[in-house]
Design an enzyme around this catalytic site. Structure first.
Site, PDB file in Angstrom:
ATOM      1  N   HIS A 100       0.849  -1.190   0.000  1.00  0.00           N
ATOM      2  CA  HIS A 100       0.000   0.000   0.000  1.00  0.00           C
ATOM      3  C   HIS A 100       0.881   1.235   0.000  1.00  0.00           C
ATOM      4  CE1 HIS A 100       0.573  -1.438   4.141  1.00  0.00           C
ATOM      5  NE2 HIS A 100       0.560  -0.170   4.531  1.00  0.00           N
ATOM      6  N   HIS A 102       0.981   5.083   0.837  1.00  0.00           N
ATOM      7  CA  HIS A 102       0.303   6.181   1.534  1.00  0.00           C
ATOM      8  C   HIS A 102       0.459   7.460   0.700  1.00  0.00           C
ATOM      9  CE1 HIS A 102       0.119   4.258   5.672  1.00  0.00           C
ATOM     10  NE2 HIS A 102       1.100   3.537   5.144  1.00  0.00           N
TER      11      HIS A 102
END
Ligand code: DGP
Length: 114
Positions: A100, A102
């Protein structure tokens, strides 16, 4: 992966506030935001971290990076500035083992990060 939280979000089984959907990536608001804009961009397929993704599927890696930029445009933080962060492994406090990115913005951010 059946026990992966972000696979659950990608599948629509776990609720999340989606901000962008692309064929192989999607973006949603972080549950515990650290800035006015705090969005996570993930791959639909499971990859444990950025290094394994980059080697396994460079095309999806490129889509992930482009999606992060598009999120920043959509959130109106390109001009003011934003930070894109991959946390990988224990020392970086990666808490979800599904890659992931950010995307953080909307406030001044210190450097170096803690
Ligand atoms: P990291 O520490 O880099 O692994 O970041 C994981 C992020 O995931 C953290 O900022 C909080 C966020 N997060 C954890 N669980 C959920 C969830 O169920 N929904 C959403 N939207 N975000 C979550």
């Amino acid at each position: 992966m059946s026990d992966c939280l972000f696979c659950g979000i990608a599948a629509g089984d776990v609720p999340a506030t989606l901000v962008l959907e692309r064929p192989r990536t999607l973006a949603f608001r972080d549950l515990n935001p650290q800035a006015p804009t705090h969005v996570l961009v993930i791959t639909r397929d499971h990859h444990a971290d950025v290094g394994t993704l980059a080697h396994a599927d460079p095309e999806v890696m490129a889509e992930l990076m482009a999606s992060a930029y598009d999120v920043a445009v959509q959130e109106g933080v390109v001009e003011s500035g934003y930070r894109s962060v991959f946390n990988s492994g224990r020392d970086a406090h990666q808490s979800v083992q599904h890659v992931h990115l950010h995307v953080l913005g909307g406030r001044d951010m210190s450097w170096p990060p803690g």
